[in-house]
Write a protein that holds these residues in place. Sequence first.
Motif, short mmCIF file in Angstrom:
data_model
loop_
_atom_site.label_atom_id
_atom_site.label_comp_id
_atom_site.label_asym_id
_atom_site.label_seq_id
_atom_site.Cartn_x
_atom_site.Cartn_y
_atom_site.Cartn_z
N GLY A 118 -98.64 -52.92 36.85
CA GLY A 118 -98.52 -53.07 35.40
C GLY A 118 -98.44 -54.51 34.95
O GLY A 118 -97.87 -54.80 33.90
N PHE A 119 -99.03 -55.40 35.70
CA PHE A 119 -98.95 -56.84 35.45
C PHE A 119 -100.19 -57.29 34.68
O PHE A 119 -101.29 -56.80 34.91
N SER A 120 -100.00 -58.26 33.77
CA SER A 120 -101.13 -58.70 32.94
C SER A 120 -101.84 -59.94 33.50
O SER A 120 -102.88 -60.35 32.99
N PHE A 121 -101.27 -60.55 34.54
CA PHE A 121 -101.87 -61.69 35.23
C PHE A 121 -102.08 -62.91 34.34
O PHE A 121 -103.03 -63.66 34.50
N ASP A 122 -101.16 -63.12 33.39
CA ASP A 122 -101.19 -64.36 32.62
C ASP A 122 -100.88 -65.52 33.56
O ASP A 122 -100.00 -65.43 34.43
N GLU A 123 -101.59 -66.62 33.36
CA GLU A 123 -101.46 -67.73 34.29
C GLU A 123 -100.04 -68.30 34.33
O GLU A 123 -99.55 -68.70 35.38
N ILE A 135 -95.06 -68.83 37.87
CA ILE A 135 -93.66 -68.58 38.22
C ILE A 135 -93.53 -68.14 39.67
O ILE A 135 -92.55 -68.45 40.35
N LEU A 136 -94.55 -67.44 40.16
CA LEU A 136 -94.53 -66.92 41.53
C LEU A 136 -94.82 -68.00 42.57
O LEU A 136 -94.68 -67.75 43.76
N GLY A 137 -95.23 -69.17 42.12
CA GLY A 137 -95.53 -70.26 43.04
C GLY A 137 -96.99 -70.31 43.43
O GLY A 137 -97.80 -69.46 43.03
N ASP A 138 -97.34 -71.27 44.26
CA ASP A 138 -98.73 -71.48 44.67
C ASP A 138 -98.97 -71.13 46.12
O ASP A 138 -100.04 -71.41 46.66
N ASP A 139 -97.99 -70.55 46.77
CA ASP A 139 -98.11 -70.30 48.21
C ASP A 139 -97.93 -68.83 48.52
O ASP A 139 -96.82 -68.33 48.65
N PHE A 140 -99.08 -68.13 48.61
CA PHE A 140 -99.09 -66.75 49.11
C PHE A 140 -99.73 -66.76 50.50
O PHE A 140 -100.39 -65.81 50.90
N PHE A 185 -88.45 -56.77 44.96
CA PHE A 185 -89.01 -56.53 43.63
C PHE A 185 -88.82 -57.79 42.79
O PHE A 185 -87.71 -58.32 42.67
N ILE A 186 -89.92 -58.24 42.21
CA ILE A 186 -89.87 -59.34 41.24
C ILE A 186 -90.41 -58.76 39.93
O ILE A 186 -91.56 -58.32 39.86
N THR A 187 -89.56 -58.72 38.93
CA THR A 187 -89.96 -58.10 37.68
C THR A 187 -89.99 -59.11 36.54
O THR A 187 -89.10 -59.97 36.43
N PHE A 188 -91.01 -59.02 35.72
CA PHE A 188 -91.14 -59.87 34.54
C PHE A 188 -90.67 -59.12 33.30
O PHE A 188 -90.94 -59.56 32.18
N ASP A 235 -86.43 -70.24 42.34
CA ASP A 235 -86.66 -70.83 43.66
C ASP A 235 -86.73 -69.73 44.72
O ASP A 235 -87.56 -69.79 45.64
N LYS A 236 -85.86 -68.74 44.59
CA LYS A 236 -85.87 -67.63 45.55
C LYS A 236 -87.16 -66.83 45.44
O LYS A 236 -87.71 -66.39 46.46
N ILE A 237 -87.67 -66.66 44.22
CA ILE A 237 -88.93 -65.94 44.03
C ILE A 237 -90.04 -66.61 44.81
O ILE A 237 -90.83 -65.94 45.51
N LYS A 238 -90.13 -67.92 44.74
CA LYS A 238 -91.21 -68.63 45.44
C LYS A 238 -91.08 -68.49 46.96
O LYS A 238 -92.08 -68.35 47.67
N LYS A 239 -89.85 -68.48 47.45
CA LYS A 239 -89.65 -68.29 48.88
C LYS A 239 -90.06 -66.89 49.32
O LYS A 239 -90.66 -66.70 50.38
N ILE A 240 -89.72 -65.90 48.48
CA ILE A 240 -90.08 -64.52 48.79
C ILE A 240 -91.60 -64.37 48.82
O ILE A 240 -92.16 -63.75 49.73
N MET A 241 -92.28 -64.94 47.84
CA MET A 241 -93.74 -64.82 47.77
C MET A 241 -94.40 -65.52 48.96
O MET A 241 -95.42 -65.06 49.48
#
Length: 326
Positions: free
Chosen positions: A246-251, A256-261, A135-138, A230-236
């Motif tokens: 429930g996410f608003s998808f602000d850029e 924050i989630l990184g560029d690598d999905f 879970f990654i929560t904003f 840093d851990k968030i980006k690795k998880i993603m």
Amino acid sequence: MIIKKNIVFVLGAGASAPFGYLTGNELTQKICYDLQPLGIAKLLTTENDERVDVEQAIIRLRENFERSGKQSIDLFLKDNPEYKNLGKQIIASILLPKENEDRLFDRKTENNWYLPFWNTIDHSFENIDKHDFHFITFNYDRSLEHFLFTALYNSYSGKISSDKCAAKINSIDIIHAYGCLAYLPWQDSSGETRAYTPNAVSRNDLEESVNNLFLLGEERKNPQQSAKLDKIKKIMAKAQFIYFIGFSFDEENLNILGDDFKNADRVWGTSFGLGKVKEKRAKDLIKGKTNIKDRHPTYRDEERINRIDMFPVKAHEFLKDNIYLA
């Protein structure tokens, strides 16, 4: 059922709304029109003269924010760092009284998605920490981790110690991208803790929020928080299935989630109240982070489905109709 696929849930304000928390727009409305500056000033001060100064500062912040036209208090505080600490204290003063354990377990609330999620997964003590979900929560609130711990502990009527239950839940990734209101008493922490309760919000609680909450642009200034990002980006980067709730998808938040999905096979989300233009923009931003655009649609129960898609529903319905946990 133990979840064996690598699933990441990305939670925005709409994921906490069923439990009494405010959406971004509701928080803006609260600060602009319903804030009680004197009440907050009384909490933050002891001397009368100082209280008057703080009250006036809160009034100025409120008026400046209202007339700034900014979409959110976070964006306003980013451009007005002189209000940063006071802004965090105001946010904490609004959110802490929303902590209501009864709402987390309310079986009458149709959009309570915690309960069906809990009853879909194998939540036995032996297996609760064996799921491959993250879970990654904003959000600043602690409702999810408090629900999981409380549900696990009460599932065994207290026969399993709170320490053992805490160890299980602490092993689950629940990462707050911008920090949280406070650590819960059972969580791994070297800092101060606060029980999950709406009662007795204190001066110390609001003062601690300055250290616990991070705003846009300052999330990398704290070493511990930076390590979490840093851990968030690795998880993603490892995620196979990504579900935005429930996410608003602000850029800024997507960054924050990184560029690598690149490992993602499916990226779905709720778009309730988002609007067609922002929904399309969100899909385009997500496509830029994935390889999905080069893949064909897949099938579910012989129905052709898109690998990147948005659904104009709330969290509970999204979980019920669109997410298969296996």
